[in-house]
Motif scaffolding. Structure first.
Motif, PDB file in Angstrom:
ATOM      1  N   PRO A   1       1.034  -0.698   0.317  1.00 57.35           N
ATOM      2  CA  PRO A   1       0.012   0.208   0.588  1.00 57.35           C
ATOM      3  C   PRO A   1       1.178   1.555  -0.554  1.00 57.35           C
ATOM      4  CG  PRO A   1       0.540  -1.095   2.239  1.00 57.35           C
ATOM      5  CD  PRO A   1       0.803  -1.948   1.509  1.00 57.35           C
ATOM      6  N   ALA A   2       0.148   2.354  -0.320  1.00 55.34           N
ATOM      7  CA  ALA A   2       1.090   3.448  -0.352  1.00 55.34           C
ATOM      8  C   ALA A   2       0.015   4.690   0.848  1.00 55.34           C
ATOM      9  CB  ALA A   2       1.190   4.510  -1.434  1.00 55.34           C
ATOM     10  N   ILE A   3       0.349   5.046   1.234  1.00 51.68           N
ATOM     11  CA  ILE A   3      -0.726   6.411   2.536  1.00 51.68           C
ATOM     12  C   ILE A   3       0.168   7.591   2.105  1.00 51.68           C
ATOM     13  CG2 ILE A   3      -1.408   7.172   4.207  1.00 51.68           C
ATOM     14  CD1 ILE A   3      -0.267   3.965   5.406  1.00 51.68           C
ATOM     15  N   ILE A   4      -1.621   8.058   1.213  1.00 47.89           N
ATOM     16  CA  ILE A   4      -0.989   9.558   0.688  1.00 47.89           C
ATOM     17  C   ILE A   4      -1.286  10.546   1.869  1.00 47.89           C
ATOM     18  CG2 ILE A   4      -0.579  11.506  -1.098  1.00 47.89           C
ATOM     19  CD1 ILE A   4      -0.698   9.274  -2.940  1.00 47.89           C
ATOM     20  N   ASP A   5      -1.060  11.641   2.889  1.00 49.26           N
ATOM     21  CA  ASP A   5      -1.564  12.285   3.362  1.00 49.26           C
ATOM     22  C   ASP A   5      -1.554  13.585   2.460  1.00 49.26           C
ATOM     23  OD1 ASP A   5      -2.631  13.974   5.608  1.00 49.26           O
ATOM     24  OD2 ASP A   5      -0.393  13.721   6.175  1.00 49.26           O
TER      25      ASP A   5
ATOM     26  N   TYR B   1       4.376   2.175   1.800  1.00 47.91           N
ATOM     27  CA  TYR B   1       4.390   3.353   1.831  1.00 47.91           C
ATOM     28  C   TYR B   1       4.028   4.198   2.227  1.00 47.91           C
ATOM     29  CZ  TYR B   1       6.929   0.798  -1.870  1.00 47.91           C
ATOM     30  OH  TYR B   1       8.246   0.295  -2.829  1.00 47.91           O
ATOM     31  N   ALA B   2       4.723   5.356   2.534  1.00 44.98           N
ATOM     32  CA  ALA B   2       3.992   6.302   3.333  1.00 44.98           C
ATOM     33  C   ALA B   2       4.188   8.196   2.840  1.00 44.98           C
ATOM     34  CB  ALA B   2       3.763   6.056   4.235  1.00 44.98           C
TER      35      ALA B   2
ATOM     36  N   LYS C   1       3.908   9.257  11.199  1.00 44.07           N
ATOM     37  CA  LYS C   1       5.136   8.054  10.549  1.00 44.07           C
ATOM     38  C   LYS C   1       5.414   6.871  11.680  1.00 44.07           C
ATOM     39  CE  LYS C   1       7.513  11.452   7.160  1.00 44.07           C
ATOM     40  NZ  LYS C   1       8.479  12.650   7.130  1.00 44.07           N
ATOM     41  N   LYS C   2       6.050   7.750  13.302  1.00 40.18           N
ATOM     42  CA  LYS C   2       5.863   7.183  14.450  1.00 40.18           C
ATOM     43  C   LYS C   2       4.949   5.969  14.395  1.00 40.18           C
ATOM     44  CE  LYS C   2       7.190   7.212  18.884  1.00 40.18           C
ATOM     45  NZ  LYS C   2       7.275   7.926  20.433  1.00 40.18           N
ATOM     46  N   ARG C   3       3.124   6.089  14.466  1.00 42.16           N
ATOM     47  CA  ARG C   3       2.506   5.041  14.480  1.00 42.16           C
ATOM     48  C   ARG C   3       2.472   3.922  13.585  1.00 42.16           C
ATOM     49  NH1 ARG C   3      -3.385   6.303  14.666  1.00 42.16           N
ATOM     50  NH2 ARG C   3      -3.266   4.206  15.460  1.00 42.16           N
ATOM     51  N   ILE C   4       2.785   4.302  12.011  1.00 43.02           N
ATOM     52  CA  ILE C   4       3.023   2.781  10.815  1.00 43.02           C
ATOM     53  C   ILE C   4       4.045   2.442  11.076  1.00 43.02           C
ATOM     54  CG2 ILE C   4       3.411   3.254   8.283  1.00 43.02           C
ATOM     55  CD1 ILE C   4       2.489   5.932   8.083  1.00 43.02           C
ATOM     56  N   VAL C   5       5.408   2.586  11.817  1.00 42.67           N
ATOM     57  CA  VAL C   5       6.453   2.030  12.130  1.00 42.67           C
ATOM     58  C   VAL C   5       6.249   1.075  12.815  1.00 42.67           C
ATOM     59  CG1 VAL C   5       8.605   1.743  13.116  1.00 42.67           C
ATOM     60  CG2 VAL C   5       7.831   3.710  10.873  1.00 42.67           C
ATOM     61  N   GLU C   6       5.180   1.773  14.468  1.00 47.12           N
ATOM     62  CA  GLU C   6       5.382   1.251  15.609  1.00 47.12           C
ATOM     63  C   GLU C   6       4.635   0.310  15.436  1.00 47.12           C
ATOM     64  OE1 GLU C   6       4.964   3.691  18.318  1.00 47.12           O
ATOM     65  OE2 GLU C   6       7.418   3.770  18.846  1.00 47.12           O
ATOM     66  N   GLU C   7       3.111  -0.223  14.349  1.00 43.92           N
ATOM     67  CA  GLU C   7       1.393  -0.516  14.380  1.00 43.92           C
ATOM     68  C   GLU C   7       1.422  -1.197  13.662  1.00 43.92           C
ATOM     69  OE1 GLU C   7      -1.597   2.293  15.973  1.00 43.92           O
ATOM     70  OE2 GLU C   7      -0.143   3.204  17.345  1.00 43.92           O
ATOM     71  N   THR C   8       2.180  -1.089  11.994  1.00 43.11           N
ATOM     72  CA  THR C   8       2.687  -2.266  11.245  1.00 43.11           C
ATOM     73  C   THR C   8       3.073  -2.986  11.164  1.00 43.11           C
ATOM     74  OG1 THR C   8       3.049  -0.469  10.072  1.00 43.11           O
ATOM     75  CG2 THR C   8       1.026  -0.022  10.121  1.00 43.11           C
TER      76      THR C   8
ATOM     77  N   VAL D   1       9.421  -0.169   5.628  1.00 42.12           N
ATOM     78  CA  VAL D   1       8.518   0.813   5.599  1.00 42.12           C
ATOM     79  C   VAL D   1       9.523   1.692   4.706  1.00 42.12           C
ATOM     80  CG1 VAL D   1       7.380   2.980   6.668  1.00 42.12           C
ATOM     81  CG2 VAL D   1       7.516   0.216   7.569  1.00 42.12           C
ATOM     82  N   VAL D   2       8.871   2.480   3.828  1.00 39.81           N
ATOM     83  CA  VAL D   2       9.261   3.940   2.991  1.00 39.81           C
ATOM     84  C   VAL D   2       8.993   5.321   3.185  1.00 39.81           C
ATOM     85  CG1 VAL D   2      10.473   4.380   0.586  1.00 39.81           C
ATOM     86  CG2 VAL D   2      11.361   2.255   1.646  1.00 39.81           C
ATOM     87  N   PHE D   3       9.217   6.040   3.350  1.00 41.01           N
ATOM     88  CA  PHE D   3       8.255   7.926   3.698  1.00 41.01           C
ATOM     89  C   PHE D   3       8.570   8.539   2.834  1.00 41.01           C
ATOM     90  CE2 PHE D   3       8.720   6.254   8.438  1.00 41.01           C
ATOM     91  CZ  PHE D   3       7.000   5.718   8.786  1.00 41.01           C
ATOM     92  N   ASN D   4       8.193   8.535   1.647  1.00 37.67           N
ATOM     93  CA  ASN D   4       7.850   9.798   0.936  1.00 37.67           C
ATOM     94  C   ASN D   4       8.902   9.292  -0.192  1.00 37.67           C
ATOM     95  OD1 ASN D   4       6.591  11.843   2.863  1.00 37.67           O
ATOM     96  ND2 ASN D   4       8.643  12.302   3.976  1.00 37.67           N
TER      97      ASN D   4
END
Length: 476
Positions: A215-219, A368-369, A377-384, A389-392
């Motif tokens: 998945p890619a999360i797009i804020d 991807y986020a 970002k912290k929640r994504i790393v800790e909760e999934t 994980v790749v940011f941006n």
């Protein structure tokens, strides 16, 4: 050559111990680099024949990537091969300890058709660096690339220790009947299960590089520049990487429902600018795969969700970059890994609900986020849970030799790239050397309270703490 003889020759080469030396390993890596440099045009040509890849894409994702990997291995090989000294407890005094890296033996590598050169030679780099003999089974779904490897690898590498085998599923089944010291497989989870079952008969360790729905999360992105960069990177990871036929491709997007129209319009513009010309987009590799993708779009509710693209050409095996908005979550396109240029966008009322959405799915190879929200970002790393994980950004993690690449759960297991490739094909042998100088009687019966107390001290203190205590300089 008869299959049995192929396997026997590779095993004999390893047993001769020729593959263990630094000279052999480095010479094989340098020869592989020569092949990549001297045959660059031919490699790009076979990738065009098999997948319709543009020369630039073929060089970026396979030739150039592999040259970088070889150079990294050559630059670090001596250090990787050096035994690593370790500290030992006082109970072993006087002694020294080390972890000695040694090759596993004769390994089997199964390549994949979507990056038929890269996914053949990247694990091969690790196996050679670690000093193994190997048999590489190329993919029958990339015949031009397979033929290239079969014809050229023996000209550059040690053809006793490095064997190339062509063929289909029957050939793969035959290879799995033999005992190996490691099996490395890249492909689907369905075939991965068959490989594991066969390996279990010989208790052979396996590395599975599978895939899954990344998945890619797009804020919401307020800056127009950030938005432009995000769209460039998302489009590149979907349509600019083998037309989405990659395990690290973005499989679907999660976005705030209010932001979705802006994102869709931006993606459409990017498609028009960079991916409307078929010369810039790889084709679908095979008719079977083309029909599978077409079947996704035949579901009425899925077809109704198309907001861009959707045209298919069976003659050229090409599919237009396609965007879908909120296809049913129980449709095949949302249950299976897509592995093609179809991009579902799923809208959420609250983007932080994306974490729960991802956790409800099988563990992906990559998340991807695109966000500037540090707490998110912290929640994504800790909760999934995911392979990475790749940011941006997207895809770039594959080119990072210092990061492990691999999945978890349904997306596979085992890590490679750089030193991780070396470790994957290496056994860390524990070696302890001790003298006859000192003998501790507390190790042996008859037991008594003094011996028990001494053993308690050994457990409680490190070497220096115990030494000071015995000297009377430190109280217990």
């Amino acid at each position: 050559m008869e299959m049995k003889r192929v396997v026997e020759e590779a095993r004999e080469a390893f047993e001769s111990r020729i593959t263990r030396s630094y000279f052999w390993r480095s010479s094989q890596l340098r020869a592989l680099r020569d092949l990549l440099v001297e045959k660059e045009a031919e490699i790009c040509d076979v990738l065009r024949k098999d997948l319709g890849k543009h020369y630039v894409e073929a060089y970026r994702d396979e030739v150039g990537f592999l040259i970088k990997s070889v150079d990294y291995a050559l630059g670090n090989l001596k250090k990787w091969m050096t035994p690593r000294k370790v500290d030992l407890p006082f109970v072993c005094f006087p002694s020294t300890g080390a972890v000695v890296p040694e090759p596993l033996g004769t390994v089997l590598i199964f390549s994949s058709w979507n990056f038929p050169i890269g996914l053949s030679l990247e694990p091969l780099i690790g196996a050679l660096s670690a000093g193994n003999a190997l048999v590489l089974k190329t993919s029958e779904f990339a015949p031009a690339s397979s033929s290239f490897l079969a014809n050229n690898i023996p000209k550059y590498l040690d053809n006793k220790a490095v064997k190339i085998v062509e063929g289909g599923p029957v050939t793969g089944e035959q290879l799995l009947e033999y005992k190996w010291d490691k099996i490395f497989f890249t492909g689907s989870s369905r075939v991965g299960r068959l490989v594991m079952a066969a390996a279990a008969k010989h208790l052979t360790p396996v590395c599975l590089e599978l895939g899954g729905k990344c998945p890619a999360i797009i804020d919401k992105l307020k800056s127009s520049r950030d938005m432009m960069i995000t769209v460039n990177r998302v489009a590149g990871a979907k349509w600019g990487l083998c037309s989405g036929q990659a395990c690290i491709s973005i499989d679907y997007i999660l976005v705030d429902e209010k932001f979705a129209p802006v994102l869709i319009d931006s993606l459409k513009s990017r498609i028009s600018m960079s991916y409307s010309d078929t010369k810039n987009v790889a084709r679908i590799a095979q008719m079977q795969h083309f029909e599978r993708l077409r079947s996704f779009l035949k579901e009425p509710e899925v077809a109704a969700s198309i907001v861009h693209g959707g045209s298919l050409d069976a003659k050229s095996l090409s599919i237009e970059p396609t965007i879908l908005l909120n296809p049913p979550l129980d449709s095949q396109i949302m249950k299976e890994e897509i592995f093609g240029p179809l991009l579902p966008i799923i809208t959420l009322k609250n983007l932080e609900d994306s974490i729960g959405f991802i956790k409800a799915m099988p563990k992906p190879l990559v998340i991807y986020a695109f966000t500037k929200n540090e707490s998110f970002k912290k929640r994504i790393v800790e909760e999934t849970t995911s392979g990475g994980v790749v940011f941006n950004d997207a895809m770039v993690q594959f080119a990072c030799d210092t990061l492990p690449f691999g999945g978890i759960g349904e997306s596979g297991f085992g890590k490679y790239h750089g030193k991780f490739s070396f470790d994957l094909f290496t056994h860390g042998k524990a070696v302890l050397r001790r003298s006859f100088l000192i003998e501790f009687g507390f190790r042996y019966p008859p037991w008594n309270e003094n011996k028990l107390q001494f053993i308690r001290y050994l457990i409680r203190f490190n070497y220096f703490g115990l030494a000071l205590m015995l000297l009377g300089l430190k109280k217990s």
